[in-house]
Write a protein that holds these residues in place. Sequence first.
Motif, PDB file in Angstrom:
ATOM      1  N   ASP A 150       0.899  -1.186   0.086  1.00  0.00           N
ATOM      2  CA  ASP A 150      -0.187   0.058  -0.038  1.00  0.00           C
ATOM      3  C   ASP A 150       0.861   1.329  -0.031  1.00  0.00           C
ATOM      4  OD1 ASP A 150      -2.387  -1.294  -0.076  1.00  0.00           O
ATOM      5  OD2 ASP A 150      -2.789  -1.158   1.784  1.00  0.00           O
ATOM      6  N   LEU A 151       0.312   2.270  -0.587  1.00  0.00           N
ATOM      7  CA  LEU A 151       1.117   3.435  -1.001  1.00  0.00           C
ATOM      8  C   LEU A 151       0.581   4.516   0.234  1.00  0.00           C
ATOM      9  CD1 LEU A 151       1.318   3.406  -4.845  1.00  0.00           C
ATOM     10  CD2 LEU A 151       2.860   2.505  -3.130  1.00  0.00           C
ATOM     11  N   GLN A 152       1.652   5.462   0.488  1.00  0.00           N
ATOM     12  CA  GLN A 152       0.862   6.454   1.328  1.00  0.00           C
ATOM     13  C   GLN A 152       0.261   7.527   0.562  1.00  0.00           C
ATOM     14  OE1 GLN A 152       3.387   7.741   4.912  1.00  0.00           O
ATOM     15  NE2 GLN A 152       5.033   6.083   4.041  1.00  0.00           N
ATOM     16  N   VAL A 153       0.888   7.853  -0.553  1.00  0.00           N
ATOM     17  CA  VAL A 153       0.111   9.086  -1.157  1.00  0.00           C
ATOM     18  C   VAL A 153       0.111   8.681  -2.821  1.00  0.00           C
ATOM     19  CG1 VAL A 153       2.186  10.325  -1.608  1.00  0.00           C
ATOM     20  CG2 VAL A 153       0.104  11.576  -1.512  1.00  0.00           C
ATOM     21  N   TYR A 154      -0.781   9.239  -3.424  1.00  0.00           N
ATOM     22  CA  TYR A 154      -0.990   9.246  -4.805  1.00  0.00           C
ATOM     23  C   TYR A 154      -1.300  10.743  -5.307  1.00  0.00           C
ATOM     24  CZ  TYR A 154      -3.228   8.097  -9.536  1.00  0.00           C
ATOM     25  OH  TYR A 154      -3.403   8.100 -10.762  1.00  0.00           O
ATOM     26  N   VAL A 155      -0.638  11.036  -6.521  1.00  0.00           N
ATOM     27  CA  VAL A 155      -0.640  12.508  -6.749  1.00  0.00           C
ATOM     28  C   VAL A 155      -0.866  12.503  -8.314  1.00  0.00           C
ATOM     29  CG1 VAL A 155       0.598  14.648  -7.057  1.00  0.00           C
ATOM     30  CG2 VAL A 155       1.148  13.200  -5.301  1.00  0.00           C
ATOM     31  N   ASP A 156      -2.246  13.104  -8.795  1.00  0.00           N
ATOM     32  CA  ASP A 156      -2.546  13.076 -10.030  1.00  0.00           C
ATOM     33  C   ASP A 156      -3.187  14.191 -10.387  1.00  0.00           C
ATOM     34  OD1 ASP A 156      -3.250  12.073 -12.653  1.00  0.00           O
ATOM     35  OD2 ASP A 156      -4.230  10.148 -12.092  1.00  0.00           O
ATOM     36  N   GLY A 157      -3.532  14.538 -11.652  1.00  0.00           N
ATOM     37  CA  GLY A 157      -4.430  15.543 -12.025  1.00  0.00           C
ATOM     38  C   GLY A 157      -5.871  15.107 -12.576  1.00  0.00           C
ATOM     39  N   ALA A 158      -6.872  15.835 -12.942  1.00  0.00           N
ATOM     40  CA  ALA A 158      -8.120  15.399 -13.171  1.00  0.00           C
ATOM     41  C   ALA A 158      -8.545  16.336 -14.341  1.00  0.00           C
ATOM     42  CB  ALA A 158      -8.913  15.860 -12.092  1.00  0.00           C
ATOM     43  N   ASP A 159      -9.575  16.027 -15.064  1.00  0.00           N
ATOM     44  CA  ASP A 159     -10.066  16.463 -16.188  1.00  0.00           C
ATOM     45  C   ASP A 159     -11.241  17.394 -15.832  1.00  0.00           C
ATOM     46  OD1 ASP A 159      -8.856  15.238 -18.396  1.00  0.00           O
ATOM     47  OD2 ASP A 159      -9.634  13.680 -17.721  1.00  0.00           O
ATOM     48  N   GLU A 160     -11.712  17.096 -14.766  1.00  0.00           N
ATOM     49  CA  GLU A 160     -13.012  17.897 -14.009  1.00  0.00           C
ATOM     50  C   GLU A 160     -13.009  17.514 -12.636  1.00  0.00           C
ATOM     51  OE1 GLU A 160     -16.416  19.049 -17.076  1.00  0.00           O
ATOM     52  OE2 GLU A 160     -16.893  17.481 -15.715  1.00  0.00           O
ATOM     53  N   ILE A 161     -13.132  18.370 -11.664  1.00  0.00           N
ATOM     54  CA  ILE A 161     -13.290  17.978 -10.315  1.00  0.00           C
ATOM     55  C   ILE A 161     -14.403  18.970  -9.597  1.00  0.00           C
ATOM     56  CG2 ILE A 161     -11.381  19.691  -9.545  1.00  0.00           C
ATOM     57  CD1 ILE A 161     -10.841  17.283  -7.362  1.00  0.00           C
TER      58      ILE A 161
ATOM     59  N   PHE B 236     -16.985  17.737 -19.604  1.00  0.00           N
ATOM     60  CA  PHE B 236     -15.896  16.783 -20.165  1.00  0.00           C
ATOM     61  C   PHE B 236     -16.524  15.533 -20.501  1.00  0.00           C
ATOM     62  CE2 PHE B 236     -12.232  14.627 -20.432  1.00  0.00           C
ATOM     63  CZ  PHE B 236     -11.126  15.120 -21.099  1.00  0.00           C
ATOM     64  N   PRO B 237     -16.416  15.138 -21.810  1.00  0.00           N
ATOM     65  CA  PRO B 237     -16.807  13.682 -21.962  1.00  0.00           C
ATOM     66  C   PRO B 237     -16.155  12.643 -21.085  1.00  0.00           C
ATOM     67  CG  PRO B 237     -16.119  14.777 -24.134  1.00  0.00           C
ATOM     68  CD  PRO B 237     -15.594  15.681 -22.850  1.00  0.00           C
ATOM     69  N   LEU B 238     -17.038  11.909 -20.701  1.00  0.00           N
ATOM     70  CA  LEU B 238     -16.697  10.723 -19.455  1.00  0.00           C
ATOM     71  C   LEU B 238     -15.932   9.621 -20.317  1.00  0.00           C
ATOM     72  CD1 LEU B 238     -16.630   9.812 -16.760  1.00  0.00           C
ATOM     73  CD2 LEU B 238     -18.894   8.855 -17.448  1.00  0.00           C
ATOM     74  N   PRO B 239     -14.777   9.486 -20.162  1.00  0.00           N
ATOM     75  CA  PRO B 239     -14.065   8.320 -20.754  1.00  0.00           C
ATOM     76  C   PRO B 239     -14.584   6.900 -19.973  1.00  0.00           C
ATOM     77  CG  PRO B 239     -12.555   9.848 -20.133  1.00  0.00           C
ATOM     78  CD  PRO B 239     -13.809  10.287 -19.245  1.00  0.00           C
ATOM     79  N   VAL B 240     -14.586   6.038 -20.777  1.00  0.00           N
ATOM     80  CA  VAL B 240     -15.186   4.520 -20.320  1.00  0.00           C
ATOM     81  C   VAL B 240     -13.994   3.626 -21.146  1.00  0.00           C
ATOM     82  CG1 VAL B 240     -16.851   2.958 -20.054  1.00  0.00           C
ATOM     83  CG2 VAL B 240     -17.560   5.115 -20.024  1.00  0.00           C
TER      84      VAL B 240
ATOM     85  N   HIS C 258     -15.070  14.817  -6.166  1.00  0.00           N
ATOM     86  CA  HIS C 258     -15.382  14.125  -7.063  1.00  0.00           C
ATOM     87  C   HIS C 258     -14.595  14.288  -8.460  1.00  0.00           C
ATOM     88  CE1 HIS C 258     -19.371  13.076  -4.861  1.00  0.00           C
ATOM     89  NE2 HIS C 258     -18.242  12.398  -4.221  1.00  0.00           N
ATOM     90  N   MET C 259     -14.312  13.518  -9.207  1.00  0.00           N
ATOM     91  CA  MET C 259     -13.516  13.649 -10.500  1.00  0.00           C
ATOM     92  C   MET C 259     -13.918  13.172 -11.795  1.00  0.00           C
ATOM     93  SD  MET C 259      -9.835  13.516  -8.725  1.00  0.00           S
ATOM     94  CE  MET C 259     -10.303  12.261  -7.659  1.00  0.00           C
ATOM     95  N   ILE C 260     -13.810  13.637 -12.922  1.00  0.00           N
ATOM     96  CA  ILE C 260     -13.641  12.822 -14.281  1.00  0.00           C
ATOM     97  C   ILE C 260     -12.199  12.734 -14.470  1.00  0.00           C
ATOM     98  CG2 ILE C 260     -14.077  13.069 -16.604  1.00  0.00           C
ATOM     99  CD1 ILE C 260     -16.802  14.043 -16.208  1.00  0.00           C
ATOM    100  N   LYS C 261     -11.700  11.612 -14.619  1.00  0.00           N
ATOM    101  CA  LYS C 261     -10.463  11.340 -15.160  1.00  0.00           C
ATOM    102  C   LYS C 261     -10.363  10.586 -16.385  1.00  0.00           C
ATOM    103  CE  LYS C 261      -7.120  10.517 -12.040  1.00  0.00           C
ATOM    104  NZ  LYS C 261      -6.300  11.351 -13.088  1.00  0.00           N
ATOM    105  N   GLY C 262      -9.249  10.466 -17.063  1.00  0.00           N
ATOM    106  CA  GLY C 262      -9.232   9.678 -18.263  1.00  0.00           C
ATOM    107  C   GLY C 262      -9.086  10.511 -19.578  1.00  0.00           C
ATOM    108  N   GLY C 263      -8.821  11.593 -19.460  1.00  0.00           N
ATOM    109  CA  GLY C 263      -8.534  12.347 -20.808  1.00  0.00           C
ATOM    110  C   GLY C 263      -7.330  11.901 -21.493  1.00  0.00           C
ATOM    111  N   GLY C 264      -6.391  11.316 -20.710  1.00  0.00           N
ATOM    112  CA  GLY C 264      -5.115  10.640 -21.209  1.00  0.00           C
ATOM    113  C   GLY C 264      -5.245   9.293 -21.494  1.00  0.00           C
ATOM    114  N   GLY C 265      -6.464   8.674 -21.233  1.00  0.00           N
ATOM    115  CA  GLY C 265      -6.410   7.341 -21.262  1.00  0.00           C
ATOM    116  C   GLY C 265      -5.920   6.321 -20.273  1.00  0.00           C
ATOM    117  N   ALA C 266      -5.550   6.794 -19.398  1.00  0.00           N
ATOM    118  CA  ALA C 266      -4.924   6.097 -18.382  1.00  0.00           C
ATOM    119  C   ALA C 266      -5.626   5.612 -17.075  1.00  0.00           C
ATOM    120  CB  ALA C 266      -3.499   6.653 -17.810  1.00  0.00           C
ATOM    121  N   LEU C 267      -7.319   5.874 -17.178  1.00  0.00           N
ATOM    122  CA  LEU C 267      -7.982   5.852 -16.210  1.00  0.00           C
ATOM    123  C   LEU C 267      -8.100   4.425 -15.193  1.00  0.00           C
ATOM    124  CD1 LEU C 267     -11.677   5.463 -17.543  1.00  0.00           C
ATOM    125  CD2 LEU C 267      -9.662   5.661 -19.106  1.00  0.00           C
ATOM    126  N   THR C 268      -7.766   3.443 -15.941  1.00  0.00           N
ATOM    127  CA  THR C 268      -7.788   1.881 -15.283  1.00  0.00           C
ATOM    128  C   THR C 268      -6.696   1.878 -14.231  1.00  0.00           C
ATOM    129  OG1 THR C 268      -9.124   0.972 -16.709  1.00  0.00           O
ATOM    130  CG2 THR C 268      -7.878  -0.345 -15.277  1.00  0.00           C
TER     131      THR C 268
END
Length: 220
Positions: free
Chosen positions: A76-87, A130-134, A92-102
Amino acid sequence: MTNQDELKRAVARAAIDYVPIDSIVGVGTGSTANFFIDELARIKHKIRGAVASSEASAKRLMGHGIEVLPLNDAGDLQVYVDGADEITSHLHMIKGGGGALTREKIVASASRKFVCVCDASKLVDVLGKFPLPVEVIPMARSSVARQLAALGGQPKLREGFTTDNGNIILDVHGLSIMNPVELESTLDHIAGVVTNGLFARRGADVLLLGTTEGVKTMTV
Ligand code: 5RP
Protein backbone atom coordinates in the motif's frame (compact mmCIF):
# COMPACT_ATOMS: atom_id res chain seq x y z
CA MET A 1 5.37 28.28 -20.90
CA THR A 2 1.68 29.27 -20.90
CA ASN A 3 -0.06 30.77 -17.89
CA GLN A 4 -1.95 27.49 -17.42
CA ASP A 5 1.36 25.61 -17.40
CA GLU A 6 2.64 27.96 -14.68
CA LEU A 7 -0.40 27.08 -12.56
CA LYS A 8 0.17 23.36 -13.16
CA ARG A 9 3.80 23.70 -12.17
CA ALA A 10 2.86 25.59 -9.01
CA VAL A 11 0.46 22.85 -7.83
CA ALA A 12 2.97 20.14 -8.76
CA ARG A 13 5.54 21.87 -6.60
CA ALA A 14 3.05 22.23 -3.72
CA ALA A 15 2.27 18.49 -3.90
CA ILE A 16 5.86 17.68 -2.91
CA ASP A 17 4.93 18.68 0.67
CA TYR A 18 2.60 15.64 0.74
CA VAL A 19 5.35 13.15 -0.16
CA PRO A 20 6.63 11.39 2.99
CA ILE A 21 10.38 10.89 3.30
CA ASP A 22 11.47 7.36 2.31
CA SER A 23 8.11 6.51 0.74
CA ILE A 24 7.07 4.90 -2.54
CA VAL A 25 4.97 7.48 -4.35
CA GLY A 26 1.92 6.76 -6.52
CA VAL A 27 2.19 8.86 -9.67
CA GLY A 28 -0.60 9.82 -12.08
CA THR A 29 -0.64 10.60 -15.77
CA GLY A 30 -0.99 13.74 -17.89
CA SER A 31 0.58 17.16 -18.24
CA THR A 32 0.09 18.16 -14.59
CA ALA A 33 1.41 14.79 -13.40
CA ASN A 34 4.41 15.36 -15.68
CA PHE A 35 5.19 18.59 -13.83
CA PHE A 36 4.90 16.61 -10.58
CA ILE A 37 7.34 13.99 -11.87
CA ASP A 38 9.81 16.75 -12.72
CA GLU A 39 9.46 18.15 -9.18
CA LEU A 40 9.80 14.66 -7.69
CA ALA A 41 13.13 14.29 -9.49
CA ARG A 42 14.51 17.11 -7.33
CA ILE A 43 13.90 15.05 -4.16
CA LYS A 44 14.56 11.61 -5.65
CA HIS A 45 17.28 10.88 -3.07
CA LYS A 46 14.59 11.23 -0.35
CA ILE A 47 12.14 8.62 -1.75
CA ARG A 48 12.35 4.87 -2.33
CA GLY A 49 10.73 5.00 -5.74
CA ALA A 50 7.40 5.33 -7.51
CA VAL A 51 4.49 3.31 -8.83
CA ALA A 52 3.35 4.65 -12.20
CA SER A 53 -0.22 4.77 -13.51
CA SER A 54 0.86 4.52 -17.16
CA GLU A 55 3.70 3.51 -19.42
CA ALA A 56 4.20 7.19 -20.28
CA SER A 57 4.66 8.20 -16.63
CA ALA A 58 6.93 5.21 -15.99
CA LYS A 59 9.12 6.32 -18.88
CA ARG A 60 9.33 9.89 -17.60
CA LEU A 61 10.11 8.73 -14.04
CA MET A 62 12.85 6.41 -15.26
CA GLY A 63 14.21 9.19 -17.46
CA HIS A 64 14.81 11.14 -14.24
CA GLY A 65 16.52 8.13 -12.63
CA ILE A 66 13.59 7.41 -10.29
CA GLU A 67 13.05 3.71 -9.66
CA VAL A 68 9.65 2.47 -10.87
CA LEU A 69 8.23 -0.46 -8.93
CA PRO A 70 5.34 -2.75 -9.86
CA LEU A 71 2.36 -2.13 -7.59
CA ASN A 72 2.44 -5.80 -6.61
CA ASP A 73 5.90 -5.31 -5.06
CA ALA A 74 5.20 -1.93 -3.47
CA GLY A 75 2.38 -2.77 -1.04
CA ASP A 76 0.00 0.00 0.00
CA LEU A 77 1.17 3.51 -0.84
CA GLN A 78 1.01 6.52 1.43
CA VAL A 79 0.20 9.03 -1.28
CA TYR A 80 -1.01 9.20 -4.88
CA VAL A 81 -0.65 12.44 -6.85
CA ASP A 82 -2.56 12.98 -10.09
CA GLY A 83 -4.46 15.54 -12.14
CA ALA A 84 -8.10 15.49 -13.24
CA ASP A 85 -10.18 16.59 -16.20
CA GLU A 86 -12.95 17.95 -13.96
CA ILE A 87 -13.33 18.13 -10.18
CA THR A 88 -16.09 19.38 -7.88
CA SER A 89 -15.89 20.92 -4.42
CA HIS A 90 -16.84 17.43 -3.11
CA LEU A 91 -13.57 16.27 -4.74
CA HIS A 92 -15.42 13.96 -7.12
CA MET A 93 -13.60 13.80 -10.45
CA ILE A 94 -13.73 12.88 -14.11
CA LYS A 95 -10.40 11.40 -15.18
CA GLY A 96 -9.10 9.54 -18.20
CA GLY A 97 -8.56 12.32 -20.69
CA GLY A 98 -5.14 10.73 -21.21
CA GLY A 99 -6.67 7.26 -21.35
CA ALA A 100 -4.91 5.98 -18.22
CA LEU A 101 -8.05 5.76 -16.05
CA THR A 102 -7.85 2.06 -15.18
CA ARG A 103 -4.32 2.06 -13.83
CA GLU A 104 -4.98 5.44 -12.21
CA LYS A 105 -7.98 4.00 -10.35
CA ILE A 106 -5.98 0.95 -9.28
CA VAL A 107 -3.02 2.93 -7.93
CA ALA A 108 -5.34 5.48 -6.28
CA SER A 109 -7.28 2.71 -4.56
CA ALA A 110 -4.03 1.27 -3.17
CA SER A 111 -3.06 4.67 -1.72
CA ARG A 112 -3.97 6.14 1.64
CA LYS A 113 -4.16 9.73 0.38
CA PHE A 114 -5.12 11.04 -3.08
CA VAL A 115 -3.72 14.51 -3.75
CA CYS A 116 -5.29 16.01 -6.86
CA VAL A 117 -3.33 18.73 -8.66
CA CYS A 118 -5.24 20.97 -11.07
CA ASP A 119 -5.31 24.41 -12.56
CA ALA A 120 -8.43 26.44 -11.76
CA SER A 121 -10.14 25.64 -15.08
CA LYS A 122 -10.82 22.08 -13.85
CA LEU A 123 -13.09 23.08 -10.94
CA VAL A 124 -16.78 22.68 -11.91
CA ASP A 125 -20.17 22.68 -10.17
CA VAL A 126 -21.47 19.64 -12.06
CA LEU A 127 -19.40 16.93 -13.75
CA GLY A 128 -20.05 15.99 -17.37
CA LYS A 129 -19.13 18.83 -19.68
CA PHE A 130 -15.85 16.98 -20.21
CA PRO A 131 -16.79 13.75 -22.06
CA LEU A 132 -16.66 10.83 -19.62
CA PRO A 133 -14.03 8.26 -20.67
CA VAL A 134 -15.04 4.59 -20.38
CA GLU A 135 -12.45 1.84 -21.01
CA VAL A 136 -14.07 -1.09 -22.80
CA ILE A 137 -12.99 -4.60 -23.88
CA PRO A 138 -12.90 -4.29 -27.72
CA MET A 139 -15.47 -7.06 -28.44
CA ALA A 140 -18.02 -5.26 -26.24
CA ARG A 141 -17.76 -1.89 -28.02
CA SER A 142 -21.19 -1.83 -29.70
CA SER A 143 -23.05 -3.43 -26.86
CA VAL A 144 -21.58 -1.06 -24.27
CA ALA A 145 -22.18 1.93 -26.57
CA ARG A 146 -25.89 1.06 -26.83
CA GLN A 147 -26.18 0.77 -23.05
CA LEU A 148 -24.39 4.10 -22.55
CA ALA A 149 -26.80 5.70 -25.03
CA ALA A 150 -29.74 4.22 -23.10
CA LEU A 151 -28.41 6.04 -20.02
CA GLY A 152 -28.66 9.33 -21.91
CA GLY A 153 -25.09 9.78 -23.15
CA GLN A 154 -23.61 10.00 -26.63
CA PRO A 155 -20.64 7.62 -26.73
CA LYS A 156 -17.90 8.29 -29.29
CA LEU A 157 -15.02 5.94 -29.99
CA ARG A 158 -11.63 7.55 -29.27
CA GLU A 159 -10.20 6.99 -32.75
CA GLY A 160 -6.74 5.47 -33.13
CA PHE A 161 -6.26 4.99 -29.40
CA THR A 162 -5.49 1.80 -27.48
CA THR A 163 -5.02 1.84 -23.71
CA ASP A 164 -1.96 0.43 -21.94
CA ASN A 165 -4.20 -2.58 -21.23
CA GLY A 166 -5.03 -3.17 -24.91
CA ASN A 167 -8.58 -1.84 -24.75
CA ILE A 168 -10.60 0.96 -26.40
CA ILE A 169 -12.04 4.14 -24.92
CA LEU A 170 -15.59 5.38 -25.46
CA ASP A 171 -15.89 9.08 -24.57
CA VAL A 172 -19.44 9.77 -23.42
CA HIS A 173 -20.71 13.22 -24.32
CA GLY A 174 -23.82 15.04 -23.15
CA LEU A 175 -24.01 13.83 -19.56
CA SER A 176 -24.91 16.10 -16.67
CA ILE A 177 -23.82 14.01 -13.73
CA MET A 178 -25.89 14.90 -10.68
CA ASN A 179 -25.07 11.71 -8.75
CA PRO A 180 -21.52 10.65 -9.65
CA VAL A 181 -21.28 7.93 -6.95
CA GLU A 182 -24.38 6.16 -8.30
CA LEU A 183 -23.40 6.56 -11.98
CA GLU A 184 -19.89 5.24 -11.29
CA SER A 185 -21.40 2.02 -9.89
CA THR A 186 -23.99 1.74 -12.66
CA LEU A 187 -21.33 2.00 -15.38
CA ASP A 188 -19.05 -0.50 -13.64
CA HIS A 189 -21.86 -3.06 -13.84
CA ILE A 190 -22.12 -2.97 -17.66
CA ALA A 191 -20.51 -6.15 -19.01
CA GLY A 192 -17.45 -5.25 -21.05
CA VAL A 193 -16.69 -2.04 -19.14
CA VAL A 194 -13.25 -2.25 -17.56
CA THR A 195 -13.32 1.09 -15.76
CA ASN A 196 -15.15 4.39 -16.05
CA GLY A 197 -13.56 7.78 -15.52
CA LEU A 198 -15.70 8.79 -12.55
CA PHE A 199 -13.61 8.89 -9.39
CA ALA A 200 -16.40 9.54 -6.89
CA ARG A 201 -16.72 6.49 -4.62
CA ARG A 202 -13.05 7.10 -3.90
CA GLY A 203 -12.53 10.77 -4.67
CA ALA A 204 -9.54 12.92 -3.86
CA ASP A 205 -8.63 13.66 -0.26
CA VAL A 206 -6.92 16.95 -1.01
CA LEU A 207 -7.21 19.30 -4.00
CA LEU A 208 -4.34 21.66 -4.75
CA LEU A 209 -5.90 24.18 -7.12
CA GLY A 210 -3.70 26.53 -9.11
CA THR A 211 -5.22 30.00 -9.32
CA THR A 212 -3.83 33.39 -10.28
CA GLU A 213 -3.94 34.25 -6.55
CA GLY A 214 -1.80 31.23 -5.66
CA VAL A 215 -2.31 27.56 -4.77
CA LYS A 216 -5.56 26.92 -2.88
CA THR A 217 -5.91 23.80 -0.73
CA MET A 218 -9.35 22.20 -0.56
CA THR A 219 -10.49 19.15 1.43
CA VAL A 220 -13.92 17.62 2.03
C1 5RP B 1 -5.13 10.91 -17.62
C2 5RP B 1 -5.85 11.74 -16.63
C3 5RP B 1 -5.31 13.08 -16.33
O1 5RP B 1 -5.15 13.21 -14.96
C4 5RP B 1 -6.26 14.11 -16.82
O2 5RP B 1 -6.52 13.89 -18.18
C5 5RP B 1 -5.70 15.53 -16.62
O3 5RP B 1 -4.62 15.72 -17.47
P1 5RP B 1 -3.86 17.10 -17.57
O4 5RP B 1 -3.09 17.25 -16.30
O5 5RP B 1 -2.97 16.95 -18.77
O6 5RP B 1 -4.87 18.20 -17.75
O7 5RP B 1 -6.85 11.36 -16.07
O8 5RP B 1 -5.79 9.71 -17.88
